[in-house]
Design a protein around this motif. Structure first.
Motif, PDB file in Angstrom:
ATOM      1  N   UNK A 152       0.839  -1.221   0.000  1.00 53.85           N
ATOM      2  CA  UNK A 152       0.000   0.000   0.000  1.00 53.85           C
ATOM      3  C   UNK A 152       0.862   1.255   0.000  1.00 53.85           C
ATOM      4  N   UNK A 153       1.956   1.245   0.784  1.00 56.48           N
ATOM      5  CA  UNK A 153       2.831   2.414   0.856  1.00 56.48           C
ATOM      6  C   UNK A 153       3.537   2.640  -0.483  1.00 56.48           C
ATOM      7  N   UNK A 154       3.943   1.540  -1.149  1.00 51.55           N
ATOM      8  CA  UNK A 154       4.628   1.649  -2.442  1.00 51.55           C
ATOM      9  C   UNK A 154       3.688   2.250  -3.487  1.00 51.55           C
ATOM     10  N   UNK A 155       2.456   1.738  -3.543  1.00 52.79           N
ATOM     11  CA  UNK A 155       1.484   2.212  -4.536  1.00 52.79           C
ATOM     12  C   UNK A 155       1.157   3.691  -4.297  1.00 52.79           C
ATOM     13  N   UNK A 156       0.988   4.073  -3.024  1.00 48.65           N
ATOM     14  CA  UNK A 156       0.681   5.475  -2.707  1.00 48.65           C
ATOM     15  C   UNK A 156       1.830   6.392  -3.105  1.00 48.65           C
ATOM     16  N   UNK A 157       3.063   5.957  -2.799  1.00 46.32           N
ATOM     17  CA  UNK A 157       4.230   6.771  -3.137  1.00 46.32           C
ATOM     18  C   UNK A 157       4.397   6.885  -4.646  1.00 46.32           C
ATOM     19  N   UNK A 158       4.124   5.791  -5.365  1.00 41.22           N
ATOM     20  CA  UNK A 158       4.223   5.816  -6.822  1.00 41.22           C
ATOM     21  C   UNK A 158       3.188   6.753  -7.425  1.00 41.22           C
ATOM     22  N   UNK A 159       1.968   6.735  -6.890  1.00 43.00           N
ATOM     23  CA  UNK A 159       0.914   7.628  -7.386  1.00 43.00           C
ATOM     24  C   UNK A 159       1.293   9.088  -7.152  1.00 43.00           C
ATOM     25  N   UNK A 160       1.873   9.361  -5.979  1.00 41.79           N
ATOM     26  CA  UNK A 160       2.286  10.734  -5.683  1.00 41.79           C
ATOM     27  C   UNK A 160       3.406  11.180  -6.617  1.00 41.79           C
ATOM     28  N   UNK A 161       4.346  10.257  -6.897  1.00 45.16           N
ATOM     29  CA  UNK A 161       5.444  10.578  -7.789  1.00 45.16           C
ATOM     30  C   UNK A 161       4.944  10.806  -9.213  1.00 45.16           C
ATOM     31  N   UNK A 162       3.941  10.038  -9.615  1.00 44.15           N
ATOM     32  CA  UNK A 162       3.365  10.184 -10.947  1.00 44.15           C
ATOM     33  C   UNK A 162       2.662  11.526 -11.095  1.00 44.15           C
ATOM     34  N   UNK A 163       2.014  11.943 -10.019  1.00 39.48           N
ATOM     35  CA  UNK A 163       1.305  13.221 -10.050  1.00 39.48           C
ATOM     36  C   UNK A 163       2.262  14.392 -10.226  1.00 39.48           C
ATOM     37  N   UNK A 164       3.504  14.246  -9.728  1.00 40.78           N
ATOM     38  CA  UNK A 164       4.490  15.308  -9.879  1.00 40.78           C
ATOM     39  C   UNK A 164       4.990  15.409 -11.322  1.00 40.78           C
ATOM     40  N   UNK A 165       4.950  14.288 -12.062  1.00 46.12           N
ATOM     41  CA  UNK A 165       5.455  14.250 -13.432  1.00 46.12           C
ATOM     42  C   UNK A 165       4.394  13.629 -14.331  1.00 46.12           C
TER      43      UNK A 165
END
Length: 454
Positions: A413-426
């Motif tokens: 869950x933490x990995x998916x959330x962090x990936x989504x946040x990173x995707x939103x930045x780029x």
């Protein structure tokens, strides 16, 4: 030599050396024959015979009855033979002419001594080979008798045996009179001196000691599938049980380690790892590397029997062992070549491999993959599993992520959330590489449709 003395000597030698008296008698006859040829210096066909009734060695010159004599020293004419023995003499028969033995004297005695000694040694070798040739691999008790150029000469009963320097454990020292248990490694037939070769370093000694200490091994319930040693330091033994209710390792260790400790004491403190045998090479290698804990095992080359083993960074030195001893013994026991790497070494290897692949501009993203608040070890595990971009992480099935080693639901869950946040930045995908193939699926279609409409 008086008759009674000669007969007495024959009986004493035969009994002392444990050989047949006929061997000693044959040696005496040969000795007298050799002495006779030296003294008489004749071309006659001389023969000797030991007379059991008189206890004396009789000497004869033997001649063959022929029609025409060509060698007077060895032949006699038929007419002359018939004058001596009558019509019973026929061509082809042999006649014995007694000769005096008094002239032999000291020469016969000296020659007899040499021949008897040589013949007795040969008989002893044959006897030892016949007795111990069938006992190779057996553990025997011996007593240290003397030392010769680093080799130990020991006695098994009345038979001398040799423990060569290379068959001695460097952790052991012996003195004259000490008792030593060793395995019969070989029996040489034509050796000068001791013929029985003993060993304190052969794995067969370890196997035999286990058979003596563990009843389950002796009765066949537990079977030893392999044993390797570096004598004086460490040994590994692979065992398996023929019955499900019997723990093979526990049976060998014994209550509070009593069984294995008895063997360790016998081997002067040699460490012994007992591992359970498995037909699965991956499982077997994992257990063979005990006491080190293995993270994962990969078969690199099945034909060449090569494996790659990854362990935790802090377990690397334990897995390799002192001077590579642990991994070396595990490789011998399993029959596989083992390449051990730490997790950090494996991570760097994967990163270098990926960095050397031309992904276009996407290669930078593989190297720069970073998820906020996610530990580097987790990121390394993702990259090693092929999830080396943010988009691949987001596209991954959560079940697949959950199956990765050490991952739980909270981590996923933490990995998916962090990936989504990173995707939103780029939000814009990178040009080239794999991204244009996977992400812009609907957008180009919509634009082309709009152009057609216009």
């Amino acid at each position: 030599m008086p008759t009674t003395e000669l007969q007495q000597m024959i009986d004493v030698v035969a009994k002392d050396k444990g050989i047949d008296p006929t061997i000693v008698i044959s040696a005496i006859e040969d000795a007298y024959l050799a002495a006779s040829r030296k003294v008489f210096k004749t071309e006659e066909d001389l023969r000797t015979r030991f007379n059991l009734e008189t206890g004396q060695v009789e000497l004869y010159a033997v001649k063959l009855i022929v029609t025409d004599v060509t060698a007077p020293a060895k032949e006699i004419s038929l007419s002359e033979a018939q004058q001596l023995y009558g019509d019973e003499a026929e061509v082809g028969m042999e006649i014995e002419f007694p000769k005096e033995t008094e002239k032999l004297g000291r020469i016969a005695a000296q020659t007899a001594k040499q021949v008897i000694a040589q013949r007795v040694r040969e008989a002893e070798r044959e006897k030892i080979h016949g007795e111990f040739g069938q006992r190779v691999g057996e553990v025997v008790n011996a007593t240290v008798k003397r030392f010769e150029s680093g080799d130990i000469i020991a006695e098994i009963g009345r038979v001398e045996a040799q423990i060569p320097r290379k068959e001695q454990s460097r952790a052991e020292n012996y003195a004259i009179g000490d008792r030593v248990r060793a395995v019969i490694k070989a029996v040489t037939k034509n050796a000068k001196g001791p013929q029985v070769v003993l060993s304190r370093t052969d794995p067969a000694l370890l196997i035999k000691l286990f058979e003596q200490e563990v009843p389950e091994i002796y009765d066949g319930t537990v079977v030893i599938r392999g044993a390797v040693r570096e004598a004086g330091d460490r040994a590994k033994v692979a065992v398996y049980s023929r019955e499900r209710d019997v723990d093979p390792v526990g049976a060998c260790v014994g209550m509070r380690g009593t069984r294995v400790q008895a063997i360790i004491r016998e081997l002067r403190g040699e460490k012994i790892d007992i591992v359970e045998f498995s037909e699965d090479p991956v499982q077997f290698v994992t257990k063979a590397l005990s006491p080190a804990r293995v993270q994962r095992v990969t078969i690199v080359d099945d034909e060449q029997r090569v494996m790659e083993v990854v362990v935790e960074d802090r377990q690397l030195s334990l897995a390799i062992g002192k001077k590579g001893q642990n991994v070396r013994l595990a490789a011998k026991l399993s029959g596989w070549k083992i390449d051990i790497k730490s997790e950090e070494e494996k991570r760097k290897e994967v990163e270098l491999t990926l960095a050397g692949i031309d992904f276009g501009s996407g290669a930078e993203e593989v190297q720069m993959l970073s998820l906020p608040d996610i530990h580097e070890d987790v990121l390394a595990a993702l990259r090693a599993a092929g999830y080396d971009t943010v988009d691949k992480v987001l596209e991954a099935n959560p079940v697949d992520l959950l199956a990765l080693p050490g991952f739980d639901q909270e981590t996923v869950d933490a990995i998916v959330a962090a990936a989504a946040a990173e995707k939103a930045k780029h939000p814009e995908p990178a040009d080239g590489g794999e991204e244009p193939v996977t992400e812009p699926v609907t957008e180009p279609v919509t634009e082309s449709d709009t152009e057609r409409t216009e």
